[in-house]
Design a protein around this motif. Sequence first.
Motif, PDB file in Angstrom:
ATOM      1  N   UNK A   1       0.852  -1.132  -0.194  1.00 42.30           N
ATOM      2  CA  UNK A   1       0.013   0.135  -0.037  1.00 42.30           C
ATOM      3  C   UNK A   1       0.842   1.258   0.007  1.00 42.30           C
ATOM      4  N   UNK A   2       0.546   2.270  -0.933  1.00 45.61           N
ATOM      5  CA  UNK A   2       1.282   3.451  -1.030  1.00 45.61           C
ATOM      6  C   UNK A   2       0.260   4.452  -0.473  1.00 45.61           C
ATOM      7  N   UNK A   3       0.315   5.087   0.745  1.00 43.83           N
ATOM      8  CA  UNK A   3      -0.425   6.004   1.453  1.00 43.83           C
ATOM      9  C   UNK A   3       0.202   7.204   1.473  1.00 43.83           C
ATOM     10  N   UNK A   4      -0.447   8.307   1.262  1.00 47.32           N
ATOM     11  CA  UNK A   4      -0.223   9.498   1.387  1.00 47.32           C
ATOM     12  C   UNK A   4      -0.288  10.253   2.564  1.00 47.32           C
ATOM     13  N   UNK A   5       0.751  10.436   3.249  1.00 48.43           N
ATOM     14  CA  UNK A   5       0.780  11.240   4.337  1.00 48.43           C
ATOM     15  C   UNK A   5       0.897  12.726   4.252  1.00 48.43           C
ATOM     16  N   UNK A   6       0.238  13.498   5.247  1.00 45.48           N
ATOM     17  CA  UNK A   6       0.251  14.898   5.021  1.00 45.48           C
ATOM     18  C   UNK A   6       0.267  15.531   6.327  1.00 45.48           C
ATOM     19  N   UNK A   7       1.043  16.515   6.383  1.00 41.88           N
ATOM     20  CA  UNK A   7       1.105  17.215   7.808  1.00 41.88           C
ATOM     21  C   UNK A   7       0.170  18.200   8.036  1.00 41.88           C
TER      22      UNK A   7
ATOM     23  N   UNK B   1      -3.026   2.460  -4.062  1.00 46.55           N
ATOM     24  CA  UNK B   1      -2.837   3.793  -3.880  1.00 46.55           C
ATOM     25  C   UNK B   1      -3.939   4.399  -2.816  1.00 46.55           C
ATOM     26  N   UNK B   2      -3.436   4.753  -1.641  1.00 44.92           N
ATOM     27  CA  UNK B   2      -4.387   5.347  -0.689  1.00 44.92           C
ATOM     28  C   UNK B   2      -4.069   6.710  -0.729  1.00 44.92           C
ATOM     29  N   UNK B   3      -5.249   7.413  -0.912  1.00 42.93           N
ATOM     30  CA  UNK B   3      -5.186   8.928  -0.734  1.00 42.93           C
ATOM     31  C   UNK B   3      -5.167   9.422   0.605  1.00 42.93           C
ATOM     32  N   UNK B   4      -5.865   8.887   1.467  1.00 42.34           N
ATOM     33  CA  UNK B   4      -5.855   9.245   3.033  1.00 42.34           C
ATOM     34  C   UNK B   4      -6.820  10.452   3.108  1.00 42.34           C
TER      35      UNK B   4
END
Length: 387
Positions: A83-89, A195-198
């Motif tokens: 899983x490629x998960x988009x992390x954001x601050x 692809x996990x947009x999160x």
Amino acid sequence: MKCAMAQFAPPANVRVFQCEWFGADSGVNANVAKTTAAIQEALTSCYDNGGGTVTLTEPGTYYTDAVLTIYSYTRLVLGPGVVIKRYTNGTTGGAVFQNYAYSQRASAATITLSWSSGMTAAISGWTNHGCSVGDYVWLQGATLSCYNIVGLLSAANSAAGTATVELLILPSGAVSGTITALKCDRDITIEGGVADYNFPANTPASGGVNSHAINLGCVQNLRVLGVQATDAQKFCMMLGAVRDFHVEDFGTPFNNSDIIKVYGPAVNGKITNTFGLCADDGVSVQPREASAFAAYLWTYGDCIDVHIDGTDIRTTAATSILVFYPSNSEKMIGMKASRIGGVTAGGIGVKVAGHISSSDVLDSLEIDAVTVSAVDRSEERRVGKEY
């Protein structure tokens, strides 16, 4: 925990790059920047070395803090459980994947395009375009849609800034408008993985095209096989300015809007076996976006020979599984829908909906085998929890 990019010894003329996993913790990976950089390094190095395959095989969640860019002549393979998960601050965010030419769309060059007769147009004023015969270019800005294309070059002189582009439809008049051009990517494949947009953790300050999990555009010969995307703010995957494309076994556990959106110009494409649960259209195809959704209008043009074959989609809000949105400026020719199935509140399998004005036209559509049932929305939400 480590991340390394290694080059193996595959068969001749095939390069394989593998990135090992850093690992993950409760939603915030201390190594997110290193993980992002390592995967991107593998993708970039693959292109720099003439193309090949990038593989991520160790199961787990790879947190990334920037969009991953895929180049021409690249095959990206994500193994089972990856899983490629988009992390954001909280201040930045956006898509999980994009291709390089799509990322350069705002840098398209202003050119002169001319036509007098026949099925070719002449490009001039594009000094050092770097294109060769056989390359494809994305043209935009013309008043007549036949010039807004992903077109094949049959002649090219980079130093002189000239080229000849093959048209798909015989023009009804001369070129007008401010025309821009960009060299397209080609030969890109994405296989497997999630692809996990999160969303809603990933909510970019600027929405629009940054709201999709996967953005792929300005590309010829594109393959997306066995991929899933989830929790996008808008579309699971947006395709636009695409030619010779094939999407197969693409789906989502749940998404907040469309699973797949195709914008024009789109030529010779097939989307097979789309599945999952979503809160808007399952698949939608349209030459142009309406003014109400101007934030998503980055490309527009004719849609020619696009085939949607096989769906198993449940929608919680939209009226239909598959929608064709014609335009009053562009053509939709050779649209085809087959084996369309699923459950939707509106009970419509295939819908044609005018999107721009009362004069919108769909030139030709073939429909074969549609089986769709309808449920009330409260029941659909209950089913969705068990999906």
